[in-house]
Write a protein that holds these residues in place. Structure first.
Motif, PDB file in Angstrom:
ATOM      1  N   PRO A 127       6.609  61.061 -10.702  1.00 51.56           N
ATOM      2  CA  PRO A 127       6.167  61.067  -9.296  1.00 51.56           C
ATOM      3  C   PRO A 127       7.232  60.491  -8.359  1.00 51.56           C
ATOM      4  CG  PRO A 127       4.461  60.174 -10.733  1.00 51.56           C
ATOM      5  CD  PRO A 127       5.695  60.297 -11.557  1.00 51.56           C
ATOM      6  N   ALA A 128       7.439  61.140  -7.228  1.00 55.32           N
ATOM      7  CA  ALA A 128       8.437  60.676  -6.253  1.00 55.32           C
ATOM      8  C   ALA A 128       8.049  59.339  -5.648  1.00 55.32           C
ATOM      9  CB  ALA A 128       8.598  61.729  -5.155  1.00 55.32           C
ATOM     10  N   ASP A 129       6.745  59.020  -5.664  1.00 57.61           N
ATOM     11  CA  ASP A 129       6.282  57.753  -5.092  1.00 57.61           C
ATOM     12  C   ASP A 129       6.914  56.557  -5.793  1.00 57.61           C
ATOM     13  OD1 ASP A 129       4.725  59.324  -3.531  1.00 57.61           O
ATOM     14  OD2 ASP A 129       2.844  58.933  -4.585  1.00 57.61           O
ATOM     15  N   LEU A 130       7.162  56.692  -7.093  1.00 51.84           N
ATOM     16  CA  LEU A 130       7.753  55.580  -7.838  1.00 51.84           C
ATOM     17  C   LEU A 130       9.167  55.288  -7.346  1.00 51.84           C
ATOM     18  CD1 LEU A 130       6.562  56.425 -11.470  1.00 51.84           C
ATOM     19  CD2 LEU A 130       5.613  54.725  -9.908  1.00 51.84           C
ATOM     20  N   TYR A 131       9.937  56.340  -7.080  1.00 48.61           N
ATOM     21  CA  TYR A 131      11.297  56.140  -6.576  1.00 48.61           C
ATOM     22  C   TYR A 131      11.284  55.543  -5.163  1.00 48.61           C
ATOM     23  CZ  TYR A 131      12.956  58.933 -10.519  1.00 48.61           C
ATOM     24  OH  TYR A 131      13.245  59.392 -11.780  1.00 48.61           O
ATOM     25  N   GLU A 132      10.325  55.987  -4.363  1.00 46.31           N
ATOM     26  CA  GLU A 132      10.217  55.447  -3.010  1.00 46.31           C
ATOM     27  C   GLU A 132       9.880  53.961  -3.054  1.00 46.31           C
ATOM     28  OE1 GLU A 132       7.378  57.814  -0.978  1.00 46.31           O
ATOM     29  OE2 GLU A 132       8.599  59.643  -1.055  1.00 46.31           O
ATOM     30  N   ALA A 133       8.960  53.598  -3.941  1.00 44.03           N
ATOM     31  CA  ALA A 133       8.592  52.190  -4.080  1.00 44.03           C
ATOM     32  C   ALA A 133       9.776  51.359  -4.568  1.00 44.03           C
ATOM     33  CB  ALA A 133       7.411  52.054  -5.042  1.00 44.03           C
TER      34      ALA A 133
ATOM     35  N   SER B 177      15.701  48.211  -5.279  1.00 40.59           N
ATOM     36  CA  SER B 177      16.248  48.520  -6.602  1.00 40.59           C
ATOM     37  C   SER B 177      17.479  49.411  -6.462  1.00 40.59           C
ATOM     38  CB  SER B 177      15.184  49.226  -7.448  1.00 40.59           C
ATOM     39  OG  SER B 177      15.706  49.630  -8.692  1.00 40.59           O
ATOM     40  N   ASN B 178      18.546  49.079  -7.202  1.00 41.19           N
ATOM     41  CA  ASN B 178      19.733  49.947  -7.195  1.00 41.19           C
ATOM     42  C   ASN B 178      19.546  51.110  -8.171  1.00 41.19           C
ATOM     43  OD1 ASN B 178      20.423  49.029  -9.838  1.00 41.19           O
ATOM     44  ND2 ASN B 178      21.443  47.235  -8.942  1.00 41.19           N
ATOM     45  N   LYS B 179      20.530  52.011  -8.220  1.00 40.02           N
ATOM     46  CA  LYS B 179      20.386  53.225  -9.040  1.00 40.02           C
ATOM     47  C   LYS B 179      20.241  52.903 -10.522  1.00 40.02           C
ATOM     48  CE  LYS B 179      22.696  56.443  -5.897  1.00 40.02           C
ATOM     49  NZ  LYS B 179      23.800  57.432  -5.744  1.00 40.02           N
ATOM     50  N   TRP B 180      21.013  51.929 -11.016  1.00 41.80           N
ATOM     51  CA  TRP B 180      20.921  51.582 -12.434  1.00 41.80           C
ATOM     52  C   TRP B 180      19.558  50.988 -12.779  1.00 41.80           C
ATOM     53  CZ3 TRP B 180      22.702  52.730 -16.914  1.00 41.80           C
ATOM     54  CH2 TRP B 180      22.525  51.862 -17.997  1.00 41.80           C
ATOM     55  N   GLN B 181      19.048  50.122 -11.934  1.00 49.72           N
ATOM     56  CA  GLN B 181      17.734  49.530 -12.165  1.00 49.72           C
ATOM     57  C   GLN B 181      16.642  50.598 -12.111  1.00 49.72           C
ATOM     58  OE1 GLN B 181      17.908  46.626  -9.013  1.00 49.72           O
ATOM     59  NE2 GLN B 181      18.351  44.926 -10.432  1.00 49.72           N
TER      60      GLN B 181
ATOM     61  N   THR C 255      16.898  52.576 -15.465  1.00 50.92           N
ATOM     62  CA  THR C 255      16.468  51.853 -16.667  1.00 50.92           C
ATOM     63  C   THR C 255      14.991  51.478 -16.649  1.00 50.92           C
ATOM     64  OG1 THR C 255      17.236  49.775 -15.670  1.00 50.92           O
ATOM     65  CG2 THR C 255      18.758  50.942 -17.146  1.00 50.92           C
ATOM     66  N   ARG C 256      14.417  51.272 -15.442  1.00 50.94           N
ATOM     67  CA  ARG C 256      13.039  50.795 -15.359  1.00 50.94           C
ATOM     68  C   ARG C 256      12.017  51.864 -14.997  1.00 50.94           C
ATOM     69  NH1 ARG C 256      14.068  44.965 -12.226  1.00 50.94           N
ATOM     70  NH2 ARG C 256      15.596  44.179 -13.745  1.00 50.94           N
ATOM     71  N   ILE C 257      12.509  52.988 -14.486  1.00 53.10           N
ATOM     72  CA  ILE C 257      11.577  54.067 -14.119  1.00 53.10           C
ATOM     73  C   ILE C 257      11.908  55.361 -14.856  1.00 53.10           C
ATOM     74  CG2 ILE C 257      10.724  55.516 -12.233  1.00 53.10           C
ATOM     75  CD1 ILE C 257      11.133  53.193 -10.336  1.00 53.10           C
TER      76      ILE C 257
END
Length: 290
Positions: A181-187, A193-197, A200-202
């Protein structure tokens, strides 16, 4: 009972086809592995487990097993890393991403035999394009006999195999990425959160099902590899690239040891089965934890 019979009738054609082409040949293979049949003589002698005892003391089998494991490990690791990177690169809505996806997928649509012949010419030490380009750009000292040198032959075939199949695993990773879901990236962006985080976390935890599928495909396909090795090196130089499938073929069809060759096939099946069960249980556990 009538409803049950209707269900049975629907299942029966598929069950018959499966039995004729899968179950019966498998049972026949188990029987032939217990004989010394040469593949031609109608007389078949039952010798019990002698073929399997011979396997344990056959240095060719152990060399082929080692080569197969090396090939499987290299292909599984590097193919999945490359495919995931490609999926991340072309996972977007830009117009040219569609064309890149097609380009990456084209090698997988070609026959492994065609791929093998093409790359054999590319690797040719005399007129191959790889050595020619290296010499033209002043790096002639890096030119090698890519398939004739035992130090490079396995790596050359591994590279070719990855080049061919990376597109398939890329598509599977893309399916996993597009299901997030795109909502997770928005959150994650709002939280700083940076790109690496974010990855690794999503991303990586949520593509666990795609990761499981690709790992299974890679390891099973690598243990069964035959055609591309046979076309490019036939297991050589010496036994440097000889896989279990190549050895099986040589024993069964070149030396007419069909019973012994079939016993190698049964051992291959058992190895793949054990690895697949262990790998699936481990990766499924990771999916649950993710």
């Amino acid at each position: 009972m009538r409803k049950l019979w209707v269900q049975v009738l629907f299942i029966l054609p598929a069950l018959l086809i499966f039995s004729i082409f899968i179950v019966i040949p498998m049972m026949s293979s188990v029987y032939y592995s217990l004989t010394n049949w040469n593949g031609l003589d109608p007389a078949i002698s039952f010798i019990g487990l002698d073929n399997y005892r011979k396997l344990l003391h056959d240095s060719e089998v152990w060399i082929a097993l080692k080569n197969t494991i090396v090939f499987a490990v290299l292909v599984t690791i590097f193919q999945n890393v490359l495919s995931l990177l490609l999926a991340l690169l072309v996972d977007g809505s830009r117009w040219y991403y569609r064309y890149l996806r097609v380009v990456y997928l084209i090698p997988a649509l070609l026959s492994a035999l065609a791929i093998g012949y093409i790359w054999s010419y590319l690797y040719n030490p005399v007129f191959g394009i790889i050595n020619t380009v290296l010499e033209d750009i002043g790096l002639g000292q890096l030119a090698q006999d890519w398939l004739g040198d035992p130090k490079w032959s396995m790596y050359s075939i591994v590279f070719t195999n990855i080049w061919q199949w990376a597109g398939i695993t890329m598509i599977i990773y893309m399916a996993g990425l597009q299901a997030i879901p795109a909502d997770l990236y928005e959150a994650a962006n709002i939280d700083g959160s940076n790109k690496w985080q974010t990855f690794t976390r999503i991303t990586f935890p949520l593509i666990a099902p795609a990761f499981t599928i690709n790992m299974m495909i890679s390891i099973i396909g690598s243990f069964k590899v035959f055609d591309i090795i046979y076309v490019m090196t036939k297991g050589g130089p010496g036994t440097t690239t000889e896989s279990l499938a190549i050895l099986l073929y040589k024993k069964a069809f070149n030396f007419n040891e069909m019973g012994y060759g079939t016993s190698i096939a049964i051992v291959m099946f058992l190895i793949i089965l054990v690895i697949s069960i262990f790998q699936l249980s481990f990766l499924r556990k990771r999916e649950v934890e993710a």
